[in-house]
Design an enzyme around this catalytic site. Sequence first.
Site, short mmCIF file in Angstrom:
data_model
loop_
_atom_site.label_atom_id
_atom_site.label_comp_id
_atom_site.label_asym_id
_atom_site.label_seq_id
_atom_site.Cartn_x
_atom_site.Cartn_y
_atom_site.Cartn_z
N ASP A 45 -6.28 -0.66 0.89
CA ASP A 45 -6.66 0.46 0.02
C ASP A 45 -6.04 0.30 -1.37
O ASP A 45 -6.30 1.09 -2.27
CB ASP A 45 -6.30 1.81 0.66
N SER A 46 -5.25 -0.77 -1.55
CA SER A 46 -4.78 -1.14 -2.90
C SER A 46 -5.98 -1.51 -3.78
O SER A 46 -5.85 -1.67 -4.99
CB SER A 46 -3.80 -2.32 -2.83
N ASP A 84 -8.33 -1.52 6.03
CA ASP A 84 -7.26 -0.55 5.82
C ASP A 84 -7.87 0.84 5.80
O ASP A 84 -8.70 1.14 4.93
CB ASP A 84 -6.62 -0.86 4.45
N LYS A 114 -5.92 -1.02 10.04
CA LYS A 114 -4.51 -0.72 9.80
C LYS A 114 -4.39 0.75 9.42
O LYS A 114 -5.23 1.27 8.68
CB LYS A 114 -3.95 -1.60 8.68
N GLU A 116 -1.47 3.77 8.16
CA GLU A 116 -0.10 4.08 7.73
C GLU A 116 0.49 5.18 8.61
O GLU A 116 -0.22 6.10 9.06
CB GLU A 116 -0.11 4.56 6.27
N GLU A 183 6.76 -2.16 5.11
CA GLU A 183 6.71 -2.20 3.64
C GLU A 183 8.00 -1.62 3.05
O GLU A 183 8.40 -0.50 3.37
CB GLU A 183 5.48 -1.39 3.13
#
Length: 276
Positions: A45-46, A84, A114, A116, A183
């Site tokens: 999502d970056s 993501d 993925k 978070e 992270e």
Amino acid sequence: MEDKMTVKEILSLKGKRKMTMLTAYDYPLAYLVDKAGIDMILVGDSLANVVLGLDSTTKVGMAEMIHHAKAVTRAVKHALVVGDMPYESYQVNPAESVNNARRFIEEAKCEAVKLEWFDRCLEVTAEIIKAGIPVIGHIGLTPQTADKIGGFKVQGKDAEQARRLIEQAVALEKLGCFALLLECVPDKIAEMITKKIKIPTIGIGAGPYCDAQVLVIHDLLGLYERFTPKFVKKYINLSALILAALEEYKKEVTEEKFPSKEHCFSIKEEELKKLG
Ligand code: KIV
């Protein structure tokens, strides 16, 4: 490289060799990442920051993520491709989370997703795994909920915080995640987690003891100039190279050096004469 990486293979490589992951968001870079033999590609999502020019990863949704994930999977023959899950695609409602995870697999042809960490992470992760979708957990600095963890800061710097990270890692392994992204975690805590769990850890700003490393590809290539975190190593400064090429193009056009004969199409004289 055409032998396709699988979840089983990623699990089996822990302790045998270090693994690699990079982000990619489009066909040309995914093609090169894959050709370089990188083990896993994260359609991160970056995307929000490094491709779309937004100021937060919370500003991309499922439509953008699926669009870019499709471009990536079209290019990839070898790497395991991970989608993501964007903000609010899994925080709001577990049933909707499973539908969104399934879209990465069925529509975009990713092999895993993925997620978070957030307060209902275990419940949602369990549902997605129950639906047969492989999941990578993500703990430590979780940018989508950075406001709830004190901002964009290294996580696990005191014993209490570190113990919480270890508990999260163990819980996600127990649920059936096949890998865990760490992270911005102190290297010694990442080492403790890597030794404690049997699934591979993937570090970003988490030191050398993780089983795998991941970087945002625009950071590694020197293509994102707004901000460079401490943990990034720039392997090339592509921005400078691209700028030089663009300036050269501008100069050649204005000086009438481009296009030259070799870039032109011709027509026979006799045909030209027919036009008077
Ligand atoms: O979206 C992203 O780029 C990430 C990083 C941690 C690799 O999640």
